[in-house]
Design a protein around this motif. Structure first.
Motif, PDB file in Angstrom:
ATOM      1  N   ALA A 165       0.928  -1.230   0.004  1.00  0.00           N
ATOM      2  CA  ALA A 165      -0.023   0.059   0.029  1.00  0.00           C
ATOM      3  C   ALA A 165       0.925   1.218   0.082  1.00  0.00           C
ATOM      4  CB  ALA A 165      -0.770   0.080   1.189  1.00  0.00           C
ATOM      5  N   ILE A 166       0.724   1.935  -1.059  1.00  0.00           N
ATOM      6  CA  ILE A 166       1.619   3.237  -1.292  1.00  0.00           C
ATOM      7  C   ILE A 166       0.807   4.439  -1.191  1.00  0.00           C
ATOM      8  CG2 ILE A 166       3.168   4.453  -2.527  1.00  0.00           C
ATOM      9  CD1 ILE A 166       3.622   1.699  -4.235  1.00  0.00           C
ATOM     10  N   THR A 167       0.867   5.373  -0.414  1.00  0.00           N
ATOM     11  CA  THR A 167       0.469   6.859  -0.249  1.00  0.00           C
ATOM     12  C   THR A 167       1.120   7.810  -0.912  1.00  0.00           C
ATOM     13  OG1 THR A 167       1.272   7.424   1.744  1.00  0.00           O
ATOM     14  CG2 THR A 167      -0.671   6.210   2.010  1.00  0.00           C
ATOM     15  N   ASP A 168       0.385   8.578  -1.695  1.00  0.00           N
ATOM     16  CA  ASP A 168       1.123   9.615  -2.227  1.00  0.00           C
ATOM     17  C   ASP A 168       0.827  11.128  -1.936  1.00  0.00           C
ATOM     18  OD1 ASP A 168      -1.263  10.470  -3.545  1.00  0.00           O
ATOM     19  OD2 ASP A 168      -0.815   9.178  -5.423  1.00  0.00           O
ATOM     20  N   SER A 169       1.297  12.192  -2.660  1.00  0.00           N
ATOM     21  CA  SER A 169       1.083  13.471  -1.913  1.00  0.00           C
ATOM     22  C   SER A 169      -0.345  14.044  -2.378  1.00  0.00           C
ATOM     23  CB  SER A 169       2.200  14.493  -2.726  1.00  0.00           C
ATOM     24  OG  SER A 169       2.332  14.349  -3.948  1.00  0.00           O
ATOM     25  N   LEU A 170      -1.048  13.426  -3.481  1.00  0.00           N
ATOM     26  CA  LEU A 170      -2.414  13.941  -3.904  1.00  0.00           C
ATOM     27  C   LEU A 170      -3.364  13.184  -3.086  1.00  0.00           C
ATOM     28  CD1 LEU A 170      -1.769  13.855  -7.793  1.00  0.00           C
ATOM     29  CD2 LEU A 170      -1.583  15.734  -6.207  1.00  0.00           C
ATOM     30  N   GLY A 171      -3.086  12.615  -1.998  1.00  0.00           N
ATOM     31  CA  GLY A 171      -4.158  11.930  -1.037  1.00  0.00           C
ATOM     32  C   GLY A 171      -4.699  10.555  -1.624  1.00  0.00           C
ATOM     33  N   ARG A 172      -3.849   9.884  -2.481  1.00  0.00           N
ATOM     34  CA  ARG A 172      -4.284   8.559  -2.974  1.00  0.00           C
ATOM     35  C   ARG A 172      -3.553   7.552  -2.475  1.00  0.00           C
ATOM     36  NH1 ARG A 172      -4.279  10.145  -9.499  1.00  0.00           N
ATOM     37  NH2 ARG A 172      -6.069  12.103  -9.269  1.00  0.00           N
ATOM     38  N   ILE A 173      -4.133   6.468  -2.521  1.00  0.00           N
ATOM     39  CA  ILE A 173      -3.385   5.056  -1.932  1.00  0.00           C
ATOM     40  C   ILE A 173      -3.723   4.073  -3.043  1.00  0.00           C
ATOM     41  CG2 ILE A 173      -3.642   3.216  -0.212  1.00  0.00           C
ATOM     42  CD1 ILE A 173      -5.116   5.425   1.731  1.00  0.00           C
ATOM     43  N   LEU A 174      -2.475   3.601  -3.570  1.00  0.00           N
ATOM     44  CA  LEU A 174      -2.122   2.793  -4.496  1.00  0.00           C
ATOM     45  C   LEU A 174      -2.038   1.346  -3.929  1.00  0.00           C
ATOM     46  CD1 LEU A 174      -0.816   5.678  -5.263  1.00  0.00           C
ATOM     47  CD2 LEU A 174      -0.434   4.135  -7.539  1.00  0.00           C
ATOM     48  N   LEU A 175      -2.683   0.425  -4.263  1.00  0.00           N
ATOM     49  CA  LEU A 175      -2.435  -1.038  -3.871  1.00  0.00           C
ATOM     50  C   LEU A 175      -1.831  -1.624  -5.148  1.00  0.00           C
ATOM     51  CD1 LEU A 175      -2.862  -3.129  -1.657  1.00  0.00           C
ATOM     52  CD2 LEU A 175      -5.017  -3.914  -3.007  1.00  0.00           C
ATOM     53  N   LEU A 176      -0.452  -1.988  -4.800  1.00  0.00           N
ATOM     54  CA  LEU A 176       0.462  -2.615  -5.693  1.00  0.00           C
ATOM     55  C   LEU A 176       0.658  -4.172  -5.426  1.00  0.00           C
ATOM     56  CD1 LEU A 176       2.492  -1.953  -7.973  1.00  0.00           C
ATOM     57  CD2 LEU A 176       4.171  -1.928  -6.312  1.00  0.00           C
ATOM     58  N   ASP A 177       0.584  -4.791  -6.575  1.00  0.00           N
ATOM     59  CA  ASP A 177       0.794  -6.318  -6.489  1.00  0.00           C
ATOM     60  C   ASP A 177       2.349  -6.311  -6.965  1.00  0.00           C
ATOM     61  OD1 ASP A 177       1.461  -9.050  -7.380  1.00  0.00           O
ATOM     62  OD2 ASP A 177      -0.736  -9.156  -7.891  1.00  0.00           O
ATOM     63  N   THR A 178       3.206  -6.566  -5.939  1.00  0.00           N
ATOM     64  CA  THR A 178       4.610  -6.734  -5.914  1.00  0.00           C
ATOM     65  C   THR A 178       5.341  -7.890  -6.766  1.00  0.00           C
ATOM     66  OG1 THR A 178       4.896  -7.927  -3.875  1.00  0.00           O
ATOM     67  CG2 THR A 178       4.789  -5.689  -3.821  1.00  0.00           C
ATOM     68  N   GLN A 179       4.169  -8.890  -7.132  1.00  0.00           N
ATOM     69  CA  GLN A 179       4.839  -9.744  -7.907  1.00  0.00           C
ATOM     70  C   GLN A 179       4.567  -9.588  -9.462  1.00  0.00           C
ATOM     71  OE1 GLN A 179       2.727 -13.323  -6.596  1.00  0.00           O
ATOM     72  NE2 GLN A 179       4.548 -13.824  -5.093  1.00  0.00           N
ATOM     73  N   ALA A 180       3.383  -9.030  -9.738  1.00  0.00           N
ATOM     74  CA  ALA A 180       3.064  -8.782 -11.202  1.00  0.00           C
ATOM     75  C   ALA A 180       3.377  -7.263 -11.408  1.00  0.00           C
ATOM     76  CB  ALA A 180       1.476  -8.934 -11.769  1.00  0.00           C
ATOM     77  N   LEU A 181       3.729  -6.567 -10.139  1.00  0.00           N
ATOM     78  CA  LEU A 181       4.208  -5.210 -10.534  1.00  0.00           C
ATOM     79  C   LEU A 181       3.078  -4.356 -11.310  1.00  0.00           C
ATOM     80  CD1 LEU A 181       7.949  -5.564 -11.411  1.00  0.00           C
ATOM     81  CD2 LEU A 181       6.875  -5.038  -9.326  1.00  0.00           C
ATOM     82  N   VAL A 182       1.886  -4.490 -10.791  1.00  0.00           N
ATOM     83  CA  VAL A 182       0.960  -3.806 -11.265  1.00  0.00           C
ATOM     84  C   VAL A 182      -0.078  -3.172 -10.242  1.00  0.00           C
ATOM     85  CG1 VAL A 182      -1.427  -4.005 -12.717  1.00  0.00           C
ATOM     86  CG2 VAL A 182       0.663  -5.542 -13.373  1.00  0.00           C
ATOM     87  N   VAL A 183      -0.358  -1.891 -10.560  1.00  0.00           N
ATOM     88  CA  VAL A 183      -1.560  -1.378  -9.303  1.00  0.00           C
ATOM     89  C   VAL A 183      -2.818  -2.053  -9.654  1.00  0.00           C
ATOM     90  CG1 VAL A 183      -2.525   1.023  -8.662  1.00  0.00           C
ATOM     91  CG2 VAL A 183       0.121   0.738  -9.382  1.00  0.00           C
ATOM     92  N   VAL A 184      -3.290  -2.647  -8.366  1.00  0.00           N
ATOM     93  CA  VAL A 184      -4.791  -3.326  -8.725  1.00  0.00           C
ATOM     94  C   VAL A 184      -5.804  -2.600  -8.022  1.00  0.00           C
ATOM     95  CG1 VAL A 184      -3.633  -5.559  -8.884  1.00  0.00           C
ATOM     96  CG2 VAL A 184      -4.170  -4.696  -6.821  1.00  0.00           C
ATOM     97  N   ARG A 185      -5.526  -1.321  -7.358  1.00  0.00           N
ATOM     98  CA  ARG A 185      -6.688  -0.740  -6.794  1.00  0.00           C
ATOM     99  C   ARG A 185      -6.227   0.739  -6.502  1.00  0.00           C
ATOM    100  NH1 ARG A 185     -10.773  -3.249  -2.241  1.00  0.00           N
ATOM    101  NH2 ARG A 185     -12.508  -1.691  -2.441  1.00  0.00           N
ATOM    102  N   LEU A 186      -7.318   1.570  -6.327  1.00  0.00           N
ATOM    103  CA  LEU A 186      -6.715   2.997  -5.919  1.00  0.00           C
ATOM    104  C   LEU A 186      -7.910   3.608  -5.201  1.00  0.00           C
ATOM    105  CD1 LEU A 186      -5.112   5.556  -6.576  1.00  0.00           C
ATOM    106  CD2 LEU A 186      -6.515   5.916  -8.577  1.00  0.00           C
ATOM    107  N   TRP A 187      -7.481   4.211  -3.993  1.00  0.00           N
ATOM    108  CA  TRP A 187      -8.294   5.091  -3.309  1.00  0.00           C
ATOM    109  C   TRP A 187      -8.123   6.516  -3.355  1.00  0.00           C
ATOM    110  CZ3 TRP A 187      -6.214   0.383  -1.795  1.00  0.00           C
ATOM    111  CH2 TRP A 187      -7.276  -0.635  -1.211  1.00  0.00           C
ATOM    112  N   LYS A 188      -9.130   7.512  -3.483  1.00  0.00           N
ATOM    113  CA  LYS A 188      -8.887   8.714  -3.470  1.00  0.00           C
ATOM    114  C   LYS A 188      -9.302   9.659  -2.119  1.00  0.00           C
ATOM    115  CE  LYS A 188      -9.055   8.830  -8.641  1.00  0.00           C
ATOM    116  NZ  LYS A 188     -10.048   9.484  -9.625  1.00  0.00           N
ATOM    117  N   GLY A 189      -8.834  10.661  -1.915  1.00  0.00           N
ATOM    118  CA  GLY A 189      -9.325  11.405  -0.775  1.00  0.00           C
ATOM    119  C   GLY A 189      -8.699  11.074   0.828  1.00  0.00           C
ATOM    120  N   TYR A 190      -7.378  10.632   0.858  1.00  0.00           N
ATOM    121  CA  TYR A 190      -6.814  10.299   1.937  1.00  0.00           C
ATOM    122  C   TYR A 190      -5.387  11.005   2.173  1.00  0.00           C
ATOM    123  CZ  TYR A 190     -10.405   6.483   2.162  1.00  0.00           C
ATOM    124  OH  TYR A 190     -11.547   5.985   2.245  1.00  0.00           O
ATOM    125  N   ARG A 191      -5.451  12.218   2.227  1.00  0.00           N
ATOM    126  CA  ARG A 191      -4.258  13.068   2.436  1.00  0.00           C
ATOM    127  C   ARG A 191      -3.762  12.699   3.975  1.00  0.00           C
ATOM    128  NH1 ARG A 191      -2.916  16.661  -1.176  1.00  0.00           N
ATOM    129  NH2 ARG A 191      -4.435  17.277  -2.942  1.00  0.00           N
TER     130      ARG A 191
END
Length: 471
Positions: free
Chosen positions: A341-367
């Motif tokens: 789970a990776i948080t960024d400066s735009l208040g988004r949370i990215l769920l990354l599959d570390t084996q396929a190296l693909v973002v499989v889910r995204l949440w918005k509005g979480y600064r």
């Protein structure tokens, strides 16, 4: 009917010593970026980058009463010169019955202390700012059964990732505990203070990789062992996958090789740098012979710095997600390391599959959010059986993501990977969610211990745990 609370209090760390790490100076003191926290079972370590002190707080919970007994706090005062920097990272090192506390500094030093505050080890990792210390337990690649696990310590610096094998650290800690009673270790530490040496007892082997191809990183993690490249299928070397986040690239992935000879730069440095520093040192001794009796320097020696450069290996880049508008901030790994789970400066949370190296889910509005993975009982039938003597297994629990949104004052529980939001828990302002690096009391003989999330209330000092059942 009273509203059910999904937080259960397990302890309290309120004491006067908390003021030494900034408690009470302002409302929401736990939100201070310079404040570091590391949780172990019934022990909490706090440190501040602006103060040369680490505080170890513990509590003994008695299930017969609603309160808990607070143990006497332990103060650790690292002796750091201006060249050795300040405390910038904090992590527990749990090895069964052996427990130690690791500190990282802004000058790249790794310090290991006992629970009682004694200095066990001091070593230079790399010349730079240590951003994160990450201790993990993982299943061995060739292990059989659930009991076959290994430990590792990942040290994160800007553009650099280092890995310590847990067995090497554990060996050092066992030697210290065996010799601490006889006074032999104290003599070794006295020698450390009197000589121009950077280690207290030998040197813990480790490896460092350059992961700065896509820019400097602010957090990173070694996720798992990965297959070798196609042209090296017969290689006996192990390869690791590393995920980094930073200002220039939101997500980057690298393949790390154990073979240090693969790096041409490392080969050149191993031949040229030691000879160069040796020549400079010999020439300096001839000129400054009269100053041989001067006091010991706090700066790491050139010889040690040369050795550190030799161990630097080049990582192979795999992929990179670049976005100039947003920057990666925090990275959290799932227990198996397959999700991040990776948080960024735009208040988004990215769920990354570390084996396929693909973002499989995204949440918005979480600064300013903080994420931790948690295992919960989501089935009403299984949760209702808690009154019986039924022992839960791993299959009874579901992996979820706990998102602490401090601006909203809530903790949300989301089912992985595509499940719905299961629960919203009100969270007091100025709180912080924490998690031990390993599960408590997990063994093949005991019932399965799920991954839990703890909440520290900065105003009251209470520590609570999120209930395993969400029904």
């Amino acid at each position: 009917m009273a509203r059910r609370s999904h937080l259960m209090e397990i302890g309290c760390i309120a004491c006067d010593e908390l003021s030494e790490v900034g408690a009470g100076e302002r409302e929401g003191w736990l939100d201070d970026p310079s404040l570091l926290a590391a949780l172990h079972h019934h022990s909490l370590a706090l440190a501040s980058a602006t103060r040369p002190i680490a505080l170890v707080l513990g509590w003994d919970h008695d299930h017969r009463f609603s309160s808990s007994a607070v143990r006497d706090p332990i103060k650790i005062h690292p002796v750091l010169s201006p060249y050795e920097g300040r405390i910038t990272a904090l992590e527990w090192l749990p090895f069964g019955d052996v427990l130690a506390l690791a500190l990282g500094t802004s000058a790249g030093l790794l310090l290991i202390f006992s629970v009682g505050g004694d200095l066990i080890h001091k070593q230079l990792v790399h010349t730079g700012h240590i951003l994160r210390l990450r201790f993990r337990q993982t299943a061995k690649a060739d292990g059989i059964g659930e009991g076959s696990i290994s430990e590792e310590l990942c040290v994160v610096l800007p553009g650099v990732v280092a890995r310590f094998d847990g067995s090497d650290i554990q060996s050092l800690l066992h030697r210290w505990f065996q010799k601490s009673e006889t006074g032999m270790w104290e003599n070794s530490l006295n020698k450390l203070e009197s000589e121009d040496d950077e280690t207290s007892y030998g040197r813990i082997p480790f490896q460092v990789w350059n992961v700065g191809k896509f820019g400097s990183c602010v957090d990173a993690a070694i996720t798992s062992i990965m297959p070798p490249p196609l042209l090296e299928l017969q290689s006996s070397q192990r390869f690791y996958c590393a995920i980094t986040i930073g200002n220039d690239s939101v997500i980057s992935a690298y393949r790390l090789s154990e073979d240090r000879s693969r790096s041409l730069v490392g080969t050149i440095l191993s031949k040229v740098v030691p000879v160069t520093f040796s020549t400079i040192a010999s020439f300096s001794k001839l000129i400054w012979r009269n100053e041989s009796n001067a006091t010991r320097k706090s700066r790491p020696t050139p010889q040690s710095f040369a050795k550190e450069l030799v161990s630097l290996s080049i990582a192979s880049p795999l992929t990179c997600l670049k976005d100039t508008r947003r920057k990666g901030e925090k990275l959290t790994l799932s227990p198996s390391g397959t999700l991040a789970a990776i948080t960024d400066s735009l208040g988004r949370i990215l769920l990354l599959d570390t084996q396929a190296l693909v973002v499989v889910r995204l949440w918005k509005g979480y600064r300013d959010a903080c994420c931790l993975f948690v295992e919960t009982l989501v089935s009403k039938d299984r949760a209702s059986s808690s009154s019986s003597n039924y022992e839960y297994t791993k299959g009874d629990y579901c992996l979820c993501l706990a998102i602490h949104a401090p601006r909203k004052g809530i903790i949300e529980i989301w089912k992985m990977r595509t499940g719905p939001r299961l629960l919203t828990v009100p969270c007091p302002k100025g709180s912080k969610i924490l998690q031990p690096s390993i599960r408590s009391g997990s063994s093949s003989q005991s019932p399965y211990i799920p991954l839990e999330v703890f909440v520290l209330n900065g105003d009251s000092g209470q520590i609570s745990v999120l209930n395993r059942s969400l029904s």
